[in-house]
Scaffold this motif. Sequence first.
Motif, short mmCIF file in Angstrom:
data_model
loop_
_atom_site.label_atom_id
_atom_site.label_comp_id
_atom_site.label_asym_id
_atom_site.label_seq_id
_atom_site.Cartn_x
_atom_site.Cartn_y
_atom_site.Cartn_z
N ILE A 1 -6.64 14.11 -19.36
CA ILE A 1 -6.50 14.69 -18.02
C ILE A 1 -7.43 13.99 -17.04
O ILE A 1 -7.04 13.68 -15.91
CB ILE A 1 -6.77 16.21 -18.07
N ASP A 2 -8.66 13.71 -17.47
CA ASP A 2 -9.60 13.01 -16.60
C ASP A 2 -9.10 11.61 -16.26
O ASP A 2 -9.21 11.17 -15.11
CB ASP A 2 -10.99 12.93 -17.25
N ALA A 3 -8.55 10.92 -17.25
CA ALA A 3 -8.00 9.58 -16.99
C ALA A 3 -6.82 9.66 -16.03
O ALA A 3 -6.69 8.82 -15.12
CB ALA A 3 -7.57 8.92 -18.31
N ALA A 4 -5.96 10.66 -16.20
CA ALA A 4 -4.82 10.83 -15.30
C ALA A 4 -5.30 11.15 -13.88
O ALA A 4 -4.74 10.63 -12.91
CB ALA A 4 -3.89 11.93 -15.81
N ASN A 5 -6.33 11.98 -13.76
CA ASN A 5 -6.87 12.31 -12.43
C ASN A 5 -7.46 11.07 -11.75
O ASN A 5 -7.29 10.88 -10.55
CB ASN A 5 -7.91 13.42 -12.53
N LEU B 1 -4.24 5.80 -7.09
CA LEU B 1 -2.93 5.65 -6.45
C LEU B 1 -2.93 6.21 -5.04
O LEU B 1 -2.29 5.66 -4.14
CB LEU B 1 -1.85 6.32 -7.31
N LYS B 2 -3.64 7.32 -4.83
CA LYS B 2 -3.75 7.88 -3.48
C LYS B 2 -4.44 6.90 -2.54
O LYS B 2 -4.02 6.71 -1.40
CB LYS B 2 -4.53 9.20 -3.51
N ALA B 3 -5.52 6.28 -3.02
CA ALA B 3 -6.24 5.30 -2.20
C ALA B 3 -5.35 4.11 -1.89
O ALA B 3 -5.32 3.61 -0.76
CB ALA B 3 -7.51 4.85 -2.92
N SER B 4 -4.60 3.67 -2.87
CA SER B 4 -3.68 2.55 -2.67
C SER B 4 -2.60 2.92 -1.67
O SER B 4 -2.24 2.12 -0.80
CB SER B 4 -3.06 2.15 -4.02
N LEU B 5 -2.08 4.12 -1.77
CA LEU B 5 -1.05 4.58 -0.84
C LEU B 5 -1.59 4.66 0.58
O LEU B 5 -0.92 4.25 1.53
CB LEU B 5 -0.51 5.95 -1.27
N ALA B 6 -2.81 5.15 0.74
CA ALA B 6 -3.40 5.23 2.07
C ALA B 6 -3.57 3.83 2.67
O ALA B 6 -3.31 3.61 3.86
CB ALA B 6 -4.74 5.95 2.00
#
Length: 124
Positions: free
Chosen positions: A68-72, A78-83
């Motif tokens: 779960i930590d790795a997925a988070n 991915l959020k940073a990349s999307l931004a």
Amino acid sequence: MAGRTLFVVLIAASCMPFPTGAFAQDVPGIEICTVEKTMERRTSCLQSNVDFLMKTITKLGAEQRQKIDAANRQIEALKASLASLQKTFDDLQAAQKKPAEDANKKPDAPPAKDAAPAAKEGAK
């Protein structure tokens, strides 16, 4: 060479113990405790099962927490990349609109002549 290989194999085989009987091994796992006759042995068996299950649950819980930590972490990356991609897209879109707006503003032509005579006729 073949003689040397055969010799090594014979030495290795002679070092191996031959099974003469089945030895009991205490392998952790779930045991069937109902076959035990005495209450002390049955209690010990049940406690062994509980200990095994608790260790297994703890181990699996730790593994799942790591996943779960790795997925988070991956989600945050991915959020940073999307931004970053969204900002680049917005910049490109703004850069594309700017020349189009400049092209519309360049012809600083006087107002249409058709509008002026119509105003004069309305005044008569």
